[in-house]
Motif scaffolding. Structure first.
Motif, PDB file in Angstrom:
ATOM      1  N   LEU A  74      28.400  32.301  25.517  1.00 15.83           N
ATOM      2  CA  LEU A  74      27.881  31.288  24.886  1.00 15.83           C
ATOM      3  C   LEU A  74      28.706  30.077  25.523  1.00 15.83           C
ATOM      4  O   LEU A  74      29.973  30.161  25.064  1.00 15.83           O
ATOM      5  CB  LEU A  74      27.814  31.328  23.298  1.00 15.83           C
ATOM      6  N   ARG A  75      28.359  28.806  25.688  1.00 10.57           N
ATOM      7  CA  ARG A  75      29.018  27.690  26.234  1.00 10.57           C
ATOM      8  C   ARG A  75      28.195  26.441  25.444  1.00 10.57           C
ATOM      9  O   ARG A  75      27.244  26.258  25.754  1.00 10.57           O
ATOM     10  CB  ARG A  75      29.262  27.726  27.570  1.00 10.57           C
ATOM     11  N   ARG A  76      29.136  25.513  24.921  1.00  6.99           N
ATOM     12  CA  ARG A  76      28.843  24.191  24.315  1.00  6.99           C
ATOM     13  C   ARG A  76      28.553  23.322  25.564  1.00  6.99           C
ATOM     14  O   ARG A  76      29.081  22.945  26.602  1.00  6.99           O
ATOM     15  CB  ARG A  76      29.668  23.736  23.486  1.00  6.99           C
ATOM     16  N   LEU A  77      27.430  22.711  25.355  1.00  7.40           N
ATOM     17  CA  LEU A  77      27.275  21.744  26.366  1.00  7.40           C
ATOM     18  C   LEU A  77      27.342  20.319  25.948  1.00  7.40           C
ATOM     19  O   LEU A  77      26.564  19.708  24.935  1.00  7.40           O
ATOM     20  CB  LEU A  77      25.464  21.811  26.812  1.00  7.40           C
ATOM     21  N   GLY A  78      28.187  19.630  26.608  1.00  9.38           N
ATOM     22  CA  GLY A  78      28.433  18.174  26.317  1.00  9.38           C
ATOM     23  C   GLY A  78      28.909  18.195  24.672  1.00  9.38           C
ATOM     24  O   GLY A  78      29.477  18.779  24.092  1.00  9.38           O
ATOM     25  N   GLN A  79      28.934  16.729  24.416  1.00  8.68           N
ATOM     26  CA  GLN A  79      29.274  16.334  23.122  1.00  8.68           C
ATOM     27  C   GLN A  79      27.896  16.471  21.993  1.00  8.68           C
ATOM     28  O   GLN A  79      26.909  16.292  22.463  1.00  8.68           O
ATOM     29  CB  GLN A  79      29.899  15.080  22.980  1.00  8.68           C
ATOM     30  N   ASP A  80      28.493  16.283  20.642  1.00 12.35           N
ATOM     31  CA  ASP A  80      27.350  16.555  19.709  1.00 12.35           C
ATOM     32  C   ASP A  80      26.698  15.035  19.722  1.00 12.35           C
ATOM     33  O   ASP A  80      27.378  14.018  20.107  1.00 12.35           O
ATOM     34  CB  ASP A  80      28.026  16.329  18.291  1.00 12.35           C
ATOM     35  N   VAL A  81      25.414  14.924  19.775  1.00  8.50           N
ATOM     36  CA  VAL A  81      24.422  13.836  19.813  1.00  8.50           C
ATOM     37  C   VAL A  81      23.906  13.357  18.214  1.00  8.50           C
ATOM     38  O   VAL A  81      23.664  14.230  17.560  1.00  8.50           O
ATOM     39  CB  VAL A  81      23.279  13.902  20.508  1.00  8.50           C
ATOM     40  N   GLN A  82      24.150  11.957  17.892  1.00  8.56           N
ATOM     41  CA  GLN A  82      23.762  11.704  16.731  1.00  8.56           C
ATOM     42  C   GLN A  82      22.760  10.559  16.675  1.00  8.56           C
ATOM     43  O   GLN A  82      22.932   9.849  17.490  1.00  8.56           O
ATOM     44  CB  GLN A  82      25.148  10.967  16.071  1.00  8.56           C
ATOM     45  N   GLY A 223      24.197  18.029  29.237  1.00  9.18           N
ATOM     46  CA  GLY A 223      23.839  17.990  28.145  1.00  9.18           C
ATOM     47  C   GLY A 223      22.701  18.967  27.899  1.00  9.18           C
ATOM     48  O   GLY A 223      22.575  19.162  26.635  1.00  9.18           O
ATOM     49  N   GLN A 224      22.116  19.546  28.784  1.00 14.70           N
ATOM     50  CA  GLN A 224      20.743  20.353  28.532  1.00 14.70           C
ATOM     51  C   GLN A 224      21.084  21.618  29.165  1.00 14.70           C
ATOM     52  O   GLN A 224      20.843  22.760  28.663  1.00 14.70           O
ATOM     53  CB  GLN A 224      19.593  19.549  28.993  1.00 14.70           C
ATOM     54  N   TRP A 225      21.463  21.636  30.550  1.00 16.92           N
ATOM     55  CA  TRP A 225      21.497  22.656  31.511  1.00 16.92           C
ATOM     56  C   TRP A 225      22.732  22.799  32.080  1.00 16.92           C
ATOM     57  O   TRP A 225      23.432  21.776  32.442  1.00 16.92           O
ATOM     58  CB  TRP A 225      20.337  22.834  32.485  1.00 16.92           C
ATOM     59  N   LEU A 226      23.239  24.026  32.480  1.00 17.21           N
ATOM     60  CA  LEU A 226      24.587  24.258  33.368  1.00 17.21           C
ATOM     61  C   LEU A 226      24.103  23.561  34.789  1.00 17.21           C
ATOM     62  O   LEU A 226      23.171  23.922  35.253  1.00 17.21           O
ATOM     63  CB  LEU A 226      24.957  25.627  33.412  1.00 17.21           C
ATOM     64  N   LEU A 227      25.221  23.297  35.379  1.00 14.88           N
ATOM     65  CA  LEU A 227      25.156  22.659  36.667  1.00 14.88           C
ATOM     66  C   LEU A 227      26.159  23.371  37.256  1.00 14.88           C
ATOM     67  O   LEU A 227      27.428  22.984  37.516  1.00 14.88           O
ATOM     68  CB  LEU A 227      24.977  21.040  37.020  1.00 14.88           C
TER      69      LEU A 227
END
Length: 237
Positions: A74-82, A223-227
């Motif tokens: 599991l890997r977090r993608l980007g920062q939290d979106v508010q 922010g959606q997929w690994l590159l």
């Protein structure tokens, strides 16, 4: 507790298991939404896992647990979106957190529901405001992880997109014997990390010697997929 010859009566607690389903929904002060895409991935294919915290109160503090998934990376993608949204006629603030989940083996894979704990301001009598403890839990998600197809050629690259580029068009049309040239290969994939990409090699070139350089690799995300990307230079003499 013992004080001299006196002793208090024992207390017995009954600990219940954590609920597996969501404990709140639209219309409540706080609730969690979860989604996964795709729900029937291949082994080692990225699953986009999203957690949304919806709250209609003033939060003083809060903790959203990180998912713990056995049998997957599991890997977090980007920062939290508010942002804000309206659900069931109620205005909510939303914190959206995205992850890349990579199943390591085929079969059933269960993602436990995330949990939120926090404190919020709540109106009291005579205009006074007090603290309220809030908890919420999202639904668990079951994935059906498919094995690598028997006819799949190696290496196994379950990417959303894959691109191999070279700079051969920039090479000179004629060369002198012994004059070196440099060829660069670049392999990029959406939905895979750089560690999943194969080593870049050149086939044998008749009448020339090939000297590969050390390759470089990096993993980013949109922010959606690994590159994932691997780049390697080759000196050809």
């Amino acid at each position: 507790l013992a004080v001299g010859a006196d002793r208090t009566a024992p207390l017995t607690l009954t600990v219940l298991p954590m609920p597996t389903g969501g404990s709140a929904a639209a219309g409540d002060e706080v609730f969690l939404e979860v989604e996964a895409e795709p729900v029937a991935p291949y082994v080692q294919q990225q699953v986009r896992y999203v957690v949304r915290l919806n709250y209609a109160v003033t939060l003083l503090e809060g903790l959203l647990d990180e998912p713990q998934v056995a049998g997957a990376q599991l890997r977090r993608l980007g920062q939290d979106v508010q942002y804000q949204t309206t659900l069931s006629g109620q205005r909510y603030n939303v914190v959206e957190r995205r992850y890349a989940l990579m199943p390591e083996a085929s079969g059933a894979l269960v993602i436990p529901g995330p949990q939120f704990r926090g404190r919020a301001l709540r109106p009291g009598s005579f205009g006074m405001r007090g603290n309220a403890v809030l908890t919420a839990r999202g639904n668990e998600i079951a994935l059906d992880v498919r094995p690598r197809p028997a006819r799949a050629s190696g290496p196994w690259l379950p990417a959303r997109s894959l691109r191999l580029q070279d700079e051969s068009t920039a090479l000179p049309a004629t060369l002198a014997v012994g004059e070196p040239i440099t060829l660069t290969l670049r392999l990029s994939a959406q939905g895979l990390s750089a560690e999943q990409l194969p080593e870049l090699v050149l086939p044998r070139i008749e009448g020339a010697e090939v000297y590969p350089d050390q390759d470089s690799s990096q993993t980013r995300d949109d922010g959606q997929w690994l590159l994932g990307e691997r780049v390697r230079k080759f000196a050809i003499v």
